[in-house]
Design a protein around this motif. Structure first.
Motif, PDB file in Angstrom:
ATOM      1  N   ILE A 152      38.567  42.552  41.013  1.00  0.00           N
ATOM      2  CA  ILE A 152      38.824  43.145  39.696  1.00  0.00           C
ATOM      3  C   ILE A 152      39.894  42.327  38.974  1.00  0.00           C
ATOM      4  N   ASP A 153      39.623  42.000  37.711  1.00  0.00           N
ATOM      5  CA  ASP A 153      40.568  41.184  36.935  1.00  0.00           C
ATOM      6  C   ASP A 153      41.651  42.032  36.290  1.00  0.00           C
ATOM      7  N   SER A 172      41.622  44.895  44.392  1.00  0.00           N
ATOM      8  CA  SER A 172      42.768  44.992  43.485  1.00  0.00           C
ATOM      9  C   SER A 172      43.893  44.019  43.795  1.00  0.00           C
ATOM     10  N   SER A 175      44.598  41.921  40.764  1.00  0.00           N
ATOM     11  CA  SER A 175      44.370  42.522  39.447  1.00  0.00           C
ATOM     12  C   SER A 175      45.651  42.646  38.633  1.00  0.00           C
TER      13      SER A 175
ATOM     14  N   ARG B 163      51.238  43.001  38.679  1.00  0.00           N
ATOM     15  CA  ARG B 163      50.183  42.928  39.688  1.00  0.00           C
ATOM     16  C   ARG B 163      50.833  42.838  41.059  1.00  0.00           C
TER      17      ARG B 163
END
Lengths: 208, 208
Positions: A152-153, A172, A175, B163
């Motif tokens: 996931i970006d 994740s 992400s 992140r």
């Protein structure tokens, strides 16, 4: 409009219960107001060329909540899929189906991708998801349960909490995480555009 | 002072290279300025009664960087441990030791906790860490490589990126994540206190 479009967006639609209380409703009544925002976002993502999105439906942990809340969020997830069946997406439901908490109506979409209409976007829906079950499947099956869901970006979480709450730990890891303070039923396209504006300046390094 | 003290804090000390460039130094020169902030934070956490902290040293991904940067961050990690040996902590180094990138000086602390002085805090240090190696160890060993590191309550990341960058995916599933915009070498105790102030109002639900 944007120079960087995330290939895959994760959506954590939190705050339904707090929203309901703010409206003077019962907590359980918030979930049904979370369906329409999801379809607004679905339209925006397709228009923008996003290829894949994963929505956090409900988790094994969520099942600890009061029975009327469980009924309400399960019903909302089923209704969302029934509505989606009339649209244009490739649906994949990921969750532990070996549990009475998994809604039988969604079994046809579990662990296999089903095309609706023109299939304009890959939509993954986590239903009775459990991060321990997901990772633990590697021991029994040789791969995590969610192995069909790619990295996931960008993750966008509504409701102000700055955490992942067990959302796809493997996908994740790199992400970028954007938090919207508003509750999910108060979804506004401006939230999404603010996340996209912010994402433009996140440098993708993957640690390198 | 605070009503909620996180039992276990994760520290992502990012921004060393950007800090160095801002100072007119070479990127590699930033890492050595990251040691002293770590010890300032160590003192604050002990004074506050934090029982455990995990610092993100370097990762397998980081090894893709220029050789002089690799040398510099590896040296900084070794120096941090040499300094810590004169203090009061229980040190556990977690990382893939089956790789030439793992500094041999740190082998005595790898995968076993070593007590320094009065052992006032458990300090975990991720050195040549790799989330895929960590999770993949479950397949070969029956448990993740970092199984001695418990769940993390609060993660504080310096340097503005929102992140996790592969930081302990399993232990981070429920962590509240606080981002400091300043670069790590510009550490100020006020950063930590701002994170603690914010943490006071995070509701711990574990999904329930």
């Amino acid at each position: 409009m944007y120079k960087r479009i995330p290939t895959h967006i994760g959506i954590i639609p939190d705050g339904n219960r707090r929203w309901a209380q703010k409206q003077g409703l019962e907590k359980k009544d918030g979930y049904s107001y979370g369906i329409s925002p999801g379809f607004s976002l679905y339209e925006i993502m397709i228009a923008m060329g996003v290829k894949e999105a994963t929505f956090y439906g409900f988790t094994k942990d969520n099942n600890k909540r009061a029975p009327e809340q469980r009924d309400a969020f399960t019903k909302a997830c089923v209704e969302a899929v029934v509505t989606l069946a009339g649209r244009d997406a490739n649906l994949l439901v990921i969750g532990n189906t070996d549990s009475p908490a998994f809604p039988p109506e969604l079994l046809p979409y579990a662990n296999q991708r089903v095309r609706f209409g023109q299939g304009l976007i890959n939509l993954n829906f986590l239903v009775n998801y459990d991060w321990q079950w997901d990772l633990g499947s590697a021991l029994s099956c040789g791969h995590i349960a969610s192995y069909d869901i790619p990295r996931i970006d960008l993750i966008i979480r509504w409701g102000g909490c700055r955490r992942l709450s067990g959302f796809l730990p493997v996908q994740s890891v790199y992400s970028d995480i954007y938090i919207v303070e508003d509750y999910w039923p108060d979804f506004d396209p401006a939230h999404f555009h603010a996340a996209m504006d912010w994402y433009q300046n996140c440098d993708v390094t993957l640690g390198g």
